[in-house]
Motif scaffolding. Structure first.
Motif, PDB file in Angstrom:
ATOM      1  N   THR A   1      43.491  45.447  45.408  1.00  0.00           N
ATOM      2  CA  THR A   1      43.877  46.042  46.689  1.00  0.00           C
ATOM      3  C   THR A   1      43.415  45.167  47.856  1.00  0.00           C
ATOM      4  O   THR A   1      44.037  45.174  48.918  1.00  0.00           O
ATOM      5  CB  THR A   1      43.339  47.483  46.838  1.00  0.00           C
ATOM      6  N   ARG A   2      42.356  44.383  47.645  1.00  0.00           N
ATOM      7  CA  ARG A   2      41.888  43.446  48.685  1.00  0.00           C
ATOM      8  C   ARG A   2      42.740  42.188  48.754  1.00  0.00           C
ATOM      9  O   ARG A   2      42.924  41.623  49.821  1.00  0.00           O
ATOM     10  CB  ARG A   2      40.433  43.022  48.414  1.00  0.00           C
ATOM     11  N   HIS A   3      43.235  41.716  47.601  1.00  0.00           N
ATOM     12  CA  HIS A   3      43.875  40.399  47.546  1.00  0.00           C
ATOM     13  C   HIS A   3      45.403  40.420  47.465  1.00  0.00           C
ATOM     14  O   HIS A   3      46.022  39.363  47.504  1.00  0.00           O
ATOM     15  CB  HIS A   3      43.309  39.596  46.374  1.00  0.00           C
ATOM     16  N   TYR A   4      45.992  41.586  47.326  1.00  0.00           N
ATOM     17  CA  TYR A   4      47.452  41.691  47.241  1.00  0.00           C
ATOM     18  C   TYR A   4      47.923  42.718  48.268  1.00  0.00           C
ATOM     19  O   TYR A   4      47.397  43.827  48.326  1.00  0.00           O
ATOM     20  CB  TYR A   4      47.880  42.123  45.837  1.00  0.00           C
ATOM     21  N   SER A   5      48.926  42.343  49.047  1.00  0.00           N
ATOM     22  CA  SER A   5      49.403  43.247  50.097  1.00  0.00           C
ATOM     23  C   SER A   5      50.231  44.402  49.531  1.00  0.00           C
ATOM     24  O   SER A   5      50.245  45.483  50.105  1.00  0.00           O
ATOM     25  CB  SER A   5      50.221  42.467  51.132  1.00  0.00           C
ATOM     26  N   GLU A   6      50.909  44.183  48.425  1.00  0.00           N
ATOM     27  CA  GLU A   6      51.719  45.227  47.778  1.00  0.00           C
ATOM     28  C   GLU A   6      50.927  45.872  46.648  1.00  0.00           C
ATOM     29  O   GLU A   6      50.239  45.182  45.894  1.00  0.00           O
ATOM     30  CB  GLU A   6      53.000  44.621  47.196  1.00  0.00           C
ATOM     31  N   ALA A   7      51.060  47.166  46.516  1.00  0.00           N
ATOM     32  CA  ALA A   7      50.406  47.864  45.406  1.00  0.00           C
ATOM     33  C   ALA A   7      51.046  47.441  44.083  1.00  0.00           C
ATOM     34  O   ALA A   7      52.258  47.228  44.009  1.00  0.00           O
ATOM     35  CB  ALA A   7      50.527  49.375  45.580  1.00  0.00           C
ATOM     36  N   ILE A   8      50.217  47.305  43.064  1.00  0.00           N
ATOM     37  CA  ILE A   8      50.665  46.927  41.721  1.00  0.00           C
ATOM     38  C   ILE A   8      50.460  48.131  40.814  1.00  0.00           C
ATOM     39  O   ILE A   8      49.391  48.738  40.820  1.00  0.00           O
ATOM     40  CB  ILE A   8      49.851  45.728  41.191  1.00  0.00           C
TER      41      ILE A   8
ATOM     42  N   GLU B   1      51.000  49.375  36.692  1.00  0.00           N
ATOM     43  CA  GLU B   1      51.300  49.082  35.290  1.00  0.00           C
ATOM     44  C   GLU B   1      50.965  50.333  34.493  1.00  0.00           C
ATOM     45  O   GLU B   1      49.942  50.973  34.748  1.00  0.00           O
ATOM     46  CB  GLU B   1      50.425  47.948  34.739  1.00  0.00           C
ATOM     47  N   ASN B   2      51.804  50.646  33.547  1.00  0.00           N
ATOM     48  CA  ASN B   2      51.522  51.784  32.668  1.00  0.00           C
ATOM     49  C   ASN B   2      51.278  53.072  33.448  1.00  0.00           C
ATOM     50  O   ASN B   2      50.493  53.929  33.027  1.00  0.00           O
ATOM     51  CB  ASN B   2      50.324  51.475  31.751  1.00  0.00           C
ATOM     52  N   GLY B   3      51.911  53.200  34.613  1.00  0.00           N
ATOM     53  CA  GLY B   3      51.743  54.381  35.444  1.00  0.00           C
ATOM     54  C   GLY B   3      50.399  54.471  36.143  1.00  0.00           C
ATOM     55  O   GLY B   3      50.031  55.512  36.666  1.00  0.00           O
ATOM     56  N   ILE B   4      49.646  53.357  36.165  1.00  0.00           N
ATOM     57  CA  ILE B   4      48.304  53.307  36.756  1.00  0.00           C
ATOM     58  C   ILE B   4      48.305  52.259  37.860  1.00  0.00           C
ATOM     59  O   ILE B   4      48.813  51.152  37.663  1.00  0.00           O
ATOM     60  CB  ILE B   4      47.246  52.916  35.697  1.00  0.00           C
ATOM     61  N   GLN B   5      47.706  52.589  39.008  1.00  0.00           N
ATOM     62  CA  GLN B   5      47.590  51.566  40.050  1.00  0.00           C
ATOM     63  C   GLN B   5      46.529  50.556  39.643  1.00  0.00           C
ATOM     64  O   GLN B   5      45.418  50.906  39.246  1.00  0.00           O
ATOM     65  CB  GLN B   5      47.227  52.163  41.410  1.00  0.00           C
ATOM     66  N   CYS B   6      46.897  49.289  39.737  1.00  0.00           N
ATOM     67  CA  CYS B   6      45.970  48.198  39.443  1.00  0.00           C
ATOM     68  C   CYS B   6      45.118  47.978  40.688  1.00  0.00           C
ATOM     69  O   CYS B   6      45.602  47.496  41.706  1.00  0.00           O
ATOM     70  CB  CYS B   6      46.755  46.942  39.078  1.00  0.00           C
ATOM     71  N   ARG B   7      43.857  48.353  40.593  1.00  0.00           N
ATOM     72  CA  ARG B   7      42.928  48.226  41.719  1.00  0.00           C
ATOM     73  C   ARG B   7      41.787  47.258  41.404  1.00  0.00           C
ATOM     74  O   ARG B   7      41.429  46.432  42.221  1.00  0.00           O
ATOM     75  CB  ARG B   7      42.308  49.582  42.053  1.00  0.00           C
ATOM     76  N   ASP B   8      41.218  47.401  40.213  1.00  0.00           N
ATOM     77  CA  ASP B   8      39.976  46.704  39.875  1.00  0.00           C
ATOM     78  C   ASP B   8      40.209  45.588  38.863  1.00  0.00           C
ATOM     79  O   ASP B   8      41.043  45.702  37.967  1.00  0.00           O
ATOM     80  CB  ASP B   8      38.971  47.700  39.278  1.00  0.00           C
ATOM     81  N   MET B   9      39.427  44.524  39.007  1.00  0.00           N
ATOM     82  CA  MET B   9      39.436  43.414  38.046  1.00  0.00           C
ATOM     83  C   MET B   9      38.363  43.703  37.004  1.00  0.00           C
ATOM     84  O   MET B   9      37.178  43.854  37.340  1.00  0.00           O
ATOM     85  CB  MET B   9      39.118  42.103  38.744  1.00  0.00           C
ATOM     86  N   ILE B  10      38.772  43.807  35.749  1.00  0.00           N
ATOM     87  CA  ILE B  10      37.838  43.973  34.639  1.00  0.00           C
ATOM     88  C   ILE B  10      37.480  42.576  34.142  1.00  0.00           C
ATOM     89  O   ILE B  10      38.371  41.797  33.786  1.00  0.00           O
ATOM     90  CB  ILE B  10      38.445  44.806  33.489  1.00  0.00           C
TER      91      ILE B  10
END
Length: 113
Positions: free
Chosen positions: A89-96, A98-107
């Protein structure tokens, strides 16, 4: 890279990050060729390449919503070592999503070589 009939169908990129540590910053297989073991072969090659260059640890990061990738890396011996909260969410202007889940955190994952 992986090739089939003269066409590039998969790639990986390694980036040195710290002494004795390398990060797998990208691994990709063309959609038509996914599910055929090519990604696993690329990862094994990346591991052997990193070992031959003297690295002792390999790290990788993937999104919290990347369920398939999280399973893939763990099956290949990687262990979760941390979470970079709100990375996407900090590094991409568009929400991502996948699998019906918002990609927010880097694992972050790691494995000894």
């Amino acid at each position: 890279m992986a090739e089939r009939k003269g066409q590039i169908i998969g790639v990986y990129v390694l980036l040195p990050t710290r002494p004795q540590t390398v990060e797998l910053v990208n691994i990709a297989v063309m959609p038509l060729h996914q599910g055929k073991g090519i990604g696993k072969k690329l990862l094994k090659h990346a591991i052997q390449t990193a070992k031959s260059m003297g690295y002792k640890t390999m790290e990788v990061g993937t999104g919290n919503s990347s369920i398939g990738q999280l399973a893939f890396y763990q099956k290949c011996g990687f262990r979760m070592i941390g979470i970079d909260f709100d990375f996407f969410t900090r590094h991409y202007s568009e929400a991502i999503f996948e699998n019906g889940i918002q990609c927010r955190d880097m694992i972050r994952l790691s494995r000894d070589l």
